[in-house]
Design a protein around this motif. Structure first.
Motif, mmCIF file in Angstrom:
data_model
loop_
_atom_site.group_PDB
_atom_site.id
_atom_site.type_symbol
_atom_site.label_atom_id
_atom_site.label_comp_id
_atom_site.label_asym_id
_atom_site.label_seq_id
_atom_site.Cartn_x
_atom_site.Cartn_y
_atom_site.Cartn_z
ATOM 1 N N ILE A 19 0.765 -1.387 -0.041
ATOM 2 C CA ILE A 19 0.045 -0.100 0.067
ATOM 3 C C ILE A 19 0.667 1.164 -0.067
ATOM 4 N N ALA A 20 1.940 1.208 0.842
ATOM 5 C CA ALA A 20 2.757 2.366 0.678
ATOM 6 C C ALA A 20 3.525 2.614 -0.459
ATOM 7 N N VAL A 21 3.948 1.589 -1.383
ATOM 8 C CA VAL A 21 4.417 1.896 -2.527
ATOM 9 C C VAL A 21 3.214 2.434 -3.369
ATOM 10 N N LEU A 22 1.971 2.020 -3.503
ATOM 11 C CA LEU A 22 1.019 2.460 -4.488
ATOM 12 C C LEU A 22 0.887 4.060 -3.889
ATOM 13 N N VAL A 23 0.513 4.281 -2.684
ATOM 14 C CA VAL A 23 0.389 5.679 -2.206
ATOM 15 C C VAL A 23 1.353 6.468 -2.432
ATOM 16 N N VAL A 24 2.621 6.305 -2.225
ATOM 17 C CA VAL A 24 3.840 6.912 -2.624
ATOM 18 C C VAL A 24 3.932 7.326 -4.066
ATOM 19 N N ALA A 25 3.844 6.271 -4.799
ATOM 20 C CA ALA A 25 3.899 6.309 -6.032
ATOM 21 C C ALA A 25 2.861 7.407 -6.796
ATOM 22 N N GLY A 26 1.700 6.992 -6.378
ATOM 23 C CA GLY A 26 0.620 7.948 -6.694
ATOM 24 C C GLY A 26 0.636 9.407 -6.516
ATOM 25 N N THR A 27 1.144 9.528 -5.085
ATOM 26 C CA THR A 27 1.229 10.986 -4.703
ATOM 27 C C THR A 27 2.485 11.684 -5.262
ATOM 28 N N ILE A 28 3.579 11.409 -5.792
ATOM 29 C CA ILE A 28 4.498 11.761 -6.257
ATOM 30 C C ILE A 28 4.422 12.024 -7.796
ATOM 31 N N ALA A 29 3.866 10.961 -8.164
ATOM 32 C CA ALA A 29 3.502 11.201 -9.776
ATOM 33 C C ALA A 29 2.473 12.298 -9.948
ATOM 34 N N GLN A 30 1.376 12.330 -9.085
ATOM 35 C CA GLN A 30 0.852 13.513 -9.232
ATOM 36 C C GLN A 30 1.317 15.031 -9.002
ATOM 37 N N ALA A 31 2.157 15.053 -7.971
ATOM 38 C CA ALA A 31 3.062 16.205 -7.830
ATOM 39 C C ALA A 31 3.907 16.289 -9.076
ATOM 40 N N VAL A 32 4.607 15.499 -9.612
ATOM 41 C CA VAL A 32 5.373 15.735 -10.780
ATOM 42 C C VAL A 32 4.407 16.111 -12.099
ATOM 43 N N HIS A 33 3.224 15.478 -12.162
ATOM 44 C CA HIS A 33 2.390 15.577 -13.244
ATOM 45 C C HIS A 33 1.930 16.979 -13.268
ATOM 46 N N GLN A 34 1.695 17.704 -11.992
ATOM 47 C CA GLN A 34 1.101 19.070 -11.916
ATOM 48 C C GLN A 34 2.257 20.004 -12.528
ATOM 49 N N ARG A 35 3.467 19.378 -12.676
ATOM 50 C CA ARG A 35 4.431 20.565 -13.396
ATOM 51 C C ARG A 35 4.751 20.084 -14.626
ATOM 52 N N ALA A 36 3.843 19.322 -15.539
ATOM 53 C CA ALA A 36 4.129 18.979 -16.843
ATOM 54 C C ALA A 36 4.332 20.021 -17.809
ATOM 55 N N ARG A 37 3.623 21.025 -17.424
ATOM 56 C CA ARG A 37 3.798 22.281 -18.471
ATOM 57 C C ARG A 37 5.336 22.983 -18.506
ATOM 58 N N GLU A 38 5.621 23.074 -17.272
ATOM 59 C CA GLU A 38 6.785 23.602 -16.903
ATOM 60 C C GLU A 38 8.115 22.785 -17.398
ATOM 61 N N MET A 39 8.045 21.425 -17.053
ATOM 62 C CA MET A 39 9.150 20.683 -17.680
ATOM 63 C C MET A 39 8.953 20.736 -19.086
ATOM 64 N N ALA A 40 7.725 20.656 -19.679
ATOM 65 C CA ALA A 40 7.995 20.902 -21.210
ATOM 66 C C ALA A 40 8.436 21.929 -21.807
ATOM 67 N N LEU A 41 8.038 23.008 -21.217
ATOM 68 C CA LEU A 41 8.592 24.419 -21.493
ATOM 69 C C LEU A 41 10.237 24.447 -21.415
ATOM 70 N N LEU A 42 10.806 23.754 -20.130
ATOM 71 C CA LEU A 42 12.279 23.706 -20.257
ATOM 72 C C LEU A 42 12.793 22.915 -21.364
ATOM 73 N N ARG A 43 11.968 21.604 -21.804
ATOM 74 C CA ARG A 43 12.432 20.785 -22.871
ATOM 75 C C ARG A 43 12.506 21.707 -24.165
ATOM 76 N N ALA A 44 11.451 22.564 -24.195
ATOM 77 C CA ALA A 44 11.302 23.307 -25.696
ATOM 78 C C ALA A 44 12.559 24.222 -25.647
ATOM 79 N N VAL A 45 13.038 24.934 -24.376
ATOM 80 C CA VAL A 45 14.080 25.958 -24.488
ATOM 81 C C VAL A 45 15.432 25.466 -24.267
ATOM 82 N N GLY A 46 15.558 24.191 -24.314
ATOM 83 C CA GLY A 46 17.124 23.711 -24.517
ATOM 84 C C GLY A 46 17.443 22.687 -23.066
ATOM 85 N N ALA A 47 16.619 22.601 -22.310
ATOM 86 C CA ALA A 47 16.801 21.657 -21.259
ATOM 87 C C ALA A 47 16.855 20.182 -21.660
ATOM 88 N N THR A 48 18.042 19.553 -21.069
ATOM 89 C CA THR A 48 18.300 18.292 -21.570
ATOM 90 C C THR A 48 17.557 17.171 -20.670
#
Length: 935
Positions: free
Chosen positions: A357-386
């Protein structure tokens, strides 16, 4: 947006308010190709620091989940390892250098398909005794001062009024377990006389100090005592206390009364054998010398064997054991080893469940936190971040949060461990004789669980950002504008496979019976929940098809907005539904499984007992306290008006069998009654055969167990009694009320010889005269007894429970609390992250004319959709394995107490409402919204 020139020519670093990560890309002097930053580590460190500062609320949710994960894992790991290091407490043999006892373990070896042999073992719950003939051998060992035989037999005692001290409590029978011993065995503790003298006659006794204080008696008084025979009056000639403990205390967990050696052997009932032999060493002789010398003496030309060695299974070790150190407590507390093993198995299973349960909960929470920043990371990729920079940035953020959270949880796991131990002891789930030590090295374990927590968090973050980091910049920008229309093919296929496996396991459980059915149902529950978690977006889409139309029709503008928002973000809705499904499914399975079996077992027990009266004692023979002797049962049966009387004996047997080819030993609770009293007093619901044929060499078998073993009337089944005797019994009857009476039912004369103390837990009476008249007559017969037995009308049902049931109930409560806490935090964290990411959307709706009331209605409808879908899907995921479990085992549909069901619904409703509505309060507070881009 701000920028700063870099050391590298043609590069510029930008950081925006919406996306504060500093990003390096080619300037107008070099517009053609992106330039890799010279200092990737410095860039990742800078981006991670800015992200942690700006996304404080998102990372706070992740922090809370990781703290709880580390805390729970650390607490359960401490409890598990403490149980591994557990041992029986040494009290009565504290003064002995070594103790000689029989082997309390039975074994079973089976050959597998490839010719390889595997073995299984189980602890025995009845005494394996030592022949007294080995006493001279042990006494002749160099360095041995004395070899003392010790018998421990239960004694019921009551004080006469003349024996009590002035101002002492009223005379009463002893409520705690009291055991009789010979005065010679007092040297093993060692006991010394506090006052008075040693017993010299068959009617004189010495009491230990704590027992005398509890009873309020003094030297010169008399007591009434009863062991396995007729009660008698004894004179108190002395009071003793363990040496070095002063005059105020005794053994602590068991009272002791000392008789003369001859009288003790007579009361114990086995004059040719003894429970154990304590070895006292000469001054200056080490324990190692005593151990080696006694072992050599017992393994001489004719090796010494335990009593009944000829009846033991061929794989059993019938030699005598020489115990030293902490092992000396094993002969004192026979329940310690089986209880320790049962507790260890339950803790291990709960640990595995919590980790999953801990693995499922931790994975889901962190995935949602990272997914919330998908636009920011996409912008970083678009302007040259590797990709390496993005992965390094996310990794650094997660490590920073996870390390602090894991260490905080590891520190908090120590008091959680202490609370768990106190809970187990307060509910009598751990016997008094089981010592659970806490050595210094044990407290290093939470550091390992903290490292595991950090590792899980890092892996979850790495997997969450791999898609954005891997695709081309232009594609990343496109995907960041909205979630994909359909979930990934791999996720969908895996989820469908898990659902199919869960359904197949449930079908297997329905067709099977016994442990196979329980195992298949458990597998079905786990696989169905995992399948629902993987198919969360599809479940959300299906829920919207069902609930979307009513929301649009009856919800007004708010309902239309809720349906549209949920339809456009089914992946987000699925992420919110998944932890609710986890909580509802696992909690329902844990609470309903035991409740269903208890309810059906209680019904069977009430239907089985046909007696008019019952004679019971305070101890009832279940806690080491005194029970009712066979002699007392005979006296009661001769009372006028008693048509039938039978005592009830409780013990255990061990069944050897193969489970998927592997050898297994199951220790099962059993009972014995007088065959002539059935079915007048106890009706097991015979479906085949006749219980009147029970006797020596025969047994009655429960219907489900008979099916699993392929038994019928006249078949032979091999069992091992609690003392290790391996016997073959002929099946005389098959009955259906096995949930209440256990899988095997014996005649009293068959089971009693294999019990350490054959005392009845109660006596069932059938009458042919008015109950009031007979009850008074039986009570007069019992007045001569020291057990404090009483007669009660309308006897309660007879219901057998596994010996580790108390531990299982406590662990179930703890597991439900842990799973519930985990998932509540997960639901709150996931919904909070989702709502924080939607603040711009809410502000935009307000700018285009949506009122606060309409938005609140939209949010309430979304919360209702999430909560209702999670409840329905979680209940369905739990119902399938519960039906598969309850039908073959209990023959009924699953049952969940209404109060518990209401608690589950209330927790889900409050949690979802808090997670959806509270994060939106700042966005709805202002009357005139402004600044769509602000967070």
């Amino acid at each position: 947006m701000t920028y700063a020139p870099q050391d590298s020519p043609g590069t510029v670093t930008y950081a925006s308010h919406d996306s504060p990560e500093a990003t390096t890309y080619a300037s107008h002097d070099s517009p053609v190709r992106p330039v890799r930053p010279v200092r990737s580590r410095r860039t990742a460190r800078f981006l991670a620091a800015r992200s942690l500062k700006l996304h404080r609320k998102a990372w706070a949710a992740v922090f809370a989940v990781l703290v709880l994960t580390s805390l729970v894992l650390g607490g359960f790991a401490l409890a598990t390892l403490s149980t591994v290091a557990g041992h029986a407490r040494v009290e009565r043999y504290a003064g002995a250098a070594a103790v000689v006892a029989g082997d309390q373990t039975t074994r079973y070896t089976a050959e597998l398909v490839g010719g390889e042999s595997h073995s299984a073992s189980a602890e025995l719950t009845e005494r394996v005794r030592v022949p007294r003939s080995v006493l001279p051998r042990i006494a002749a060992v160099p360095g041995v001062r004395a070899a003392v035989a010790d018998d421990a037999f239960p004694v019921a005692m009551s004080a006469n009024a003349t024996a009590t001290r002035a101002g002492a409590p009223a005379p009463t029978s002893t409520p705690t377990p009291v055991y009789g011993h010979s005065w010679q065995a007092a040297a093993l503790a060692p006991f010394t006389l506090r006052e008075g003298r040693a017993p010299a006659g068959p009617r004189q006794v010495v009491l230990d100090g704590s027992l005398a204080d509890r009873m309020g008696v003094r030297v010169g008084g008399t007591i009434r005592a009863q062991s396995l025979g007729t009660p008698a009056t004894y004179e108190i000639c002395g009071i003793a206390a363990p040496k070095g403990q002063g005059d105020r205390t005794g053994l602590g967990h068991q009272g002791a009364v000392f008789f003369t050696d001859q009288r003790a052997r007579q009361l114990a009932g086995h004059p040719g054998s003894t429970d154990a032999i304590g070895v006292l060493a000469e001054p200056g002789v080490s324990v190692e010398q005593i151990h080696a010398g006694v072992r050599a003496a017992l393994a001489g030309a004719e090796p010494a064997r335990s009593v009944g060695a000829g009846q033991r299974y061929e794989d059993d070790d019938t030699g005598l054991r020489v115990l030293t150190g902490d092992s000396r407590g094993e002969p004192e507390f026979l329940d310690a080893a089986p209880s320790r093993w049962g507790l260890l198995q339950l803790l291990a299973s709960v640990c595995a469940l919590v980790v999953m349960i801990a693995v499922l909960v931790v994975a889901g929470t962190i995935a949602q936190a990272v997914h919330q920043r998908a636009r920011e990371m996409a912008l970083l990729r678009a302007v040259g971040a590797t990709p390496e920079q993005l992965r390094a940035t996310v990794s650094r953020e997660i490590r920073t949060v996870a390390v602090v959270a894991a260490v905080t949880g590891a520190i908090g796991s120590v008091p959680v461990f202490g609370l768990l131990l106190r809970l187990l002891r307060s509910r009598d789930a751990v016997p008094a004789g089981l010592e659970l030590p806490t050595p210094w090295w044990l407290y290093a374990v939470p550091l390992l669980t903290a490292g595991l927590t950090v590792l899980v968090a890092w892996l979850a973050g790495t997997l969450a950002c791999r898609r954005t980091a891997r695709v081309r910049p232009a594609q990343a920008m496109g995907e960041a504008q909205g979630e994909p229309e359909r979930p990934g093919r791999g996720r969908t296929v895996t989820g469908l496979v898990m659902l199919c496996l869960g359904a197949a396991s449930a079908g297997t459980a329905v067709l099977q019976f016994g442990e196979v059915a329980a195992m298949a149902a458990s597998t079905a529950a786990v696989t169905l929940v995992i399948g629902c978690a993987l198919l969360g977006p599809w479940i959300a889409r299906g829920a919207l098809r069902v609930l979307g139309a009513p929301a649009r029709r009856f919800g007004g503008a708010g309902g239309y907005l809720a349906a549209a928002a949920a339809q456009a973000n089914s992946r987000r809705l699925g992420a919110a539904i998944t932890p609710i499904v986890l909580m509802v499914a696992f909690v329902t399975v844990q609470m309903s499984g035991g409740a269903t079996l208890d309810r059906q077992g209680g019904r069977q027990g009430e239907e089985a007992v046909r007696a008019d009266l019952a004679v019971t004692t305070a101890g009832s023979g279940t806690t080491g306290g005194p029970g009712i002797t066979e002699e007392t049962v005979d006296r009661i049966s001769r009372v006028p008006g008693v048509a039938a009387a039978s005592g009830v004996l409780h013990s255990t047997v061990v069944l050897a069998r193969k489970d998927v080819g592997e050898p297994r030993l199951d220790r099962l609770p059993v009972l014995a009654v007088s065959p002539s009293a059935m079915p007048r007093l106890l009706d097991p619901g015979v479906v085949e055969g006749d219980t009147a044929k029970l006797g020596r060499g025969t047994v009655a078998v429960g219907k489900d167990r008979a099916r699993s073993l392929g038994l019928g009337i006249g078949s032979v089944v091999t069992l091992r009694y609690g003392d290790g005797a391996n016997v073959s019994l002929r099946v005389a009857a098959v009955y259906e009320r096995s949930l209440a009476l256990g899988d095997f039912l014996f005649a009293t004369e068959e089971l009693a010889p294999h019990m350490s103390a054959p005392l009845h837990s109660r006596v069932l009476l059938g009458l042919d005269a008015p109950a009031g008249q007979v009850q008074a007559a039986v009570q007069r017969v019992l007045a001569d007894s020291a057990t404090g037995a009483r007669v009660t009308p309308h006897p309660a049902g007879e219901q057998q429970k596994a010996e580790d049931r108390g531990v299982g109930e406590v662990i179930t409560v703890v597991a439900v609390s842990v799973i519930g806490g985990f998932t509540v935090i997960a639901v709150l964290s996931t919904l909070t992250l989702i709502m924080i990411g939607r603040r711009q959307e809410i502000q935009l709706l307000r700018l285009v004319g949506a009122g606060r009331r309409q938005i609140r209605r939209m949010l309430r409808i979304e919360a209702a959709v999430v909560g209702l879908t999670g409840l329905v899907v979680g209940a369905a995921a739990a119902l399938v394995p519960l039906v598969a479990l309850s039908l073959p085992l209990a023959g009924t549909l699953p049952y969940l107490p209404p109060v518990q069901a209401g608690v589950i619904v209330a927790v889900v409703a409050v949690t979802v409402a808090a997670g959806v509505l509270l994060p939106m309060r700042p966005a709805l507070r202002k009357r005139h919204p402004a600044g769509v881009g602000k967070r």
